[in-house]
Design a protein around this motif. Sequence first.
Motif, PDB file in Angstrom:
ATOM      1  N   THR A  87       0.814  -1.169  -0.021  1.00 23.89           N
ATOM      2  CA  THR A  87      -0.071   0.082  -0.299  1.00 23.89           C
ATOM      3  C   THR A  87       0.959   1.196  -0.012  1.00 23.89           C
ATOM      4  O   THR A  87       0.400   2.311  -0.058  1.00 23.89           O
ATOM      5  CB  THR A  87      -0.990   0.109   1.015  1.00 23.89           C
ATOM      6  N   SER A  88       2.056   1.117   0.161  1.00 26.37           N
ATOM      7  CA  SER A  88       3.067   2.248  -0.024  1.00 26.37           C
ATOM      8  C   SER A  88       3.617   2.665  -1.266  1.00 26.37           C
ATOM      9  O   SER A  88       3.998   1.670  -1.872  1.00 26.37           O
ATOM     10  CB  SER A  88       4.029   1.919   1.083  1.00 26.37           C
ATOM     11  N   VAL A  89       3.623   3.866  -1.698  1.00 27.00           N
ATOM     12  CA  VAL A  89       4.066   4.175  -2.866  1.00 27.00           C
ATOM     13  C   VAL A  89       5.277   5.257  -2.569  1.00 27.00           C
ATOM     14  O   VAL A  89       4.920   6.151  -1.602  1.00 27.00           O
ATOM     15  CB  VAL A  89       2.911   5.131  -3.898  1.00 27.00           C
ATOM     16  N   GLU A  90       6.362   5.046  -3.182  1.00 23.49           N
ATOM     17  CA  GLU A  90       7.608   6.012  -2.899  1.00 23.49           C
ATOM     18  C   GLU A  90       7.776   6.784  -4.012  1.00 23.49           C
ATOM     19  O   GLU A  90       7.593   6.486  -5.181  1.00 23.49           O
ATOM     20  CB  GLU A  90       8.622   5.023  -2.621  1.00 23.49           C
ATOM     21  N   PHE A  91       7.549   8.094  -3.854  1.00 29.63           N
ATOM     22  CA  PHE A  91       7.576   9.247  -4.933  1.00 29.63           C
ATOM     23  C   PHE A  91       9.033   9.705  -4.794  1.00 29.63           C
ATOM     24  O   PHE A  91       9.591   9.885  -3.977  1.00 29.63           O
ATOM     25  CB  PHE A  91       6.862  10.366  -4.621  1.00 29.63           C
ATOM     26  N   LYS A  92       9.409   9.898  -6.063  1.00 28.03           N
ATOM     27  CA  LYS A  92      10.776  10.652  -6.049  1.00 28.03           C
ATOM     28  C   LYS A  92      10.783  12.043  -5.449  1.00 28.03           C
ATOM     29  O   LYS A  92       9.787  12.604  -6.196  1.00 28.03           O
ATOM     30  CB  LYS A  92      11.400  10.553  -7.314  1.00 28.03           C
ATOM     31  N   ARG A  93      11.918  12.370  -4.741  1.00 32.24           N
ATOM     32  CA  ARG A  93      11.955  13.864  -4.240  1.00 32.24           C
ATOM     33  C   ARG A  93      12.031  14.591  -5.403  1.00 32.24           C
ATOM     34  O   ARG A  93      11.906  15.973  -5.219  1.00 32.24           O
ATOM     35  CB  ARG A  93      12.784  13.926  -3.061  1.00 32.24           C
ATOM     36  N   PHE A  94      13.116  14.250  -6.420  1.00 27.55           N
ATOM     37  CA  PHE A  94      13.282  15.260  -7.514  1.00 27.55           C
ATOM     38  C   PHE A  94      13.154  14.346  -8.761  1.00 27.55           C
ATOM     39  O   PHE A  94      13.751  13.281  -8.753  1.00 27.55           O
ATOM     40  CB  PHE A  94      14.842  15.823  -7.346  1.00 27.55           C
ATOM     41  N   ASP A  95      12.314  14.838  -9.759  1.00 23.96           N
ATOM     42  CA  ASP A  95      12.404  13.859 -10.772  1.00 23.96           C
ATOM     43  C   ASP A  95      12.203  14.779 -11.972  1.00 23.96           C
ATOM     44  O   ASP A  95      11.707  15.852 -12.080  1.00 23.96           O
ATOM     45  CB  ASP A  95      10.732  13.306 -10.770  1.00 23.96           C
ATOM     46  N   VAL A  96      12.784  14.217 -13.297  1.00 26.52           N
ATOM     47  CA  VAL A  96      12.967  15.010 -14.496  1.00 26.52           C
ATOM     48  C   VAL A  96      11.767  13.982 -15.276  1.00 26.52           C
ATOM     49  O   VAL A  96      11.894  12.838 -15.567  1.00 26.52           O
ATOM     50  CB  VAL A  96      14.254  14.800 -15.101  1.00 26.52           C
ATOM     51  N   VAL A  97      10.818  14.858 -15.743  1.00 26.56           N
ATOM     52  CA  VAL A  97       9.670  14.290 -16.820  1.00 26.56           C
ATOM     53  C   VAL A  97       9.865  15.066 -18.113  1.00 26.56           C
ATOM     54  O   VAL A  97      10.315  15.939 -18.364  1.00 26.56           O
ATOM     55  CB  VAL A  97       8.502  14.264 -16.097  1.00 26.56           C
ATOM     56  N   LEU A  98       8.913  14.587 -18.945  1.00 31.55           N
ATOM     57  CA  LEU A  98       8.858  15.199 -20.127  1.00 31.55           C
ATOM     58  C   LEU A  98       7.391  16.143 -20.529  1.00 31.55           C
ATOM     59  O   LEU A  98       7.632  17.029 -21.221  1.00 31.55           O
ATOM     60  CB  LEU A  98       8.520  13.908 -21.273  1.00 31.55           C
ATOM     61  N   ASP A  99       6.284  15.792 -19.889  1.00 36.63           N
ATOM     62  CA  ASP A  99       5.137  16.429 -20.332  1.00 36.63           C
ATOM     63  C   ASP A  99       4.811  17.663 -19.318  1.00 36.63           C
ATOM     64  O   ASP A  99       4.296  17.401 -18.215  1.00 36.63           O
ATOM     65  CB  ASP A  99       4.091  15.516 -20.436  1.00 36.63           C
ATOM     66  N   PRO A 100       4.809  18.766 -19.836  1.00 42.65           N
ATOM     67  CA  PRO A 100       4.601  19.932 -18.843  1.00 42.65           C
ATOM     68  C   PRO A 100       3.086  20.515 -19.082  1.00 42.65           C
ATOM     69  O   PRO A 100       2.776  21.577 -18.868  1.00 42.65           O
ATOM     70  CB  PRO A 100       5.765  20.925 -19.423  1.00 42.65           C
ATOM     71  N   SER A 101       2.478  19.816 -19.899  1.00 39.95           N
ATOM     72  CA  SER A 101       1.215  20.299 -20.642  1.00 39.95           C
ATOM     73  C   SER A 101       0.063  20.806 -19.636  1.00 39.95           C
ATOM     74  O   SER A 101      -0.644  21.730 -20.010  1.00 39.95           O
ATOM     75  CB  SER A 101       0.466  19.292 -21.452  1.00 39.95           C
TER      76      SER A 101
END
Length: 168
Positions: free
Chosen positions: A10-24
Amino acid sequence: MESGEIKMSTSVEFKRFDVVLDPSDHHYVNSKVNRDCFTNENSGVHRKIMREWKILQEGLPELIYVRVYEDRIDLIRAVIVGAPGTPYHDGLFFFDIQLPSNYPYQPPKVYYHSHGIRLNPNLYTRGFVCLSLINTWDGNKKERWDTSSSTILQVLVSIQGLVLNERP
């Protein structure tokens, strides 16, 4: 656990700093800025932003998460989780940031996703963030944006500590 039963995490770990593609869905995605300085890796603005990314990647405090965009380095999204002991405890506060084409000589623009609710005197329903560090509030000289030393991390920590605190 019985045989054949699957244990789900039930635990999801989110990245503290992330580089992604879509800024829409970013608030400033359609703003008119000169993007040449952001795409030219030799420009001073591009180099400064890459240094900022490194600072964010290595120095984010607890409860602050940042997403940057691979093809739009002028855009940043931050989520600040409300700290325990504050009226904002466990709330998610989203901020879209745009770096100007003459960064760091001008402070970033910061937009707060309020969803029409004003929860703090410094965060307005139309997204305005009132903070001396980004020059949207009067403050003495040392509280205002300093082109030689101010950073995005400083802006985020200021929002976390000075705005989303126990005594709004």
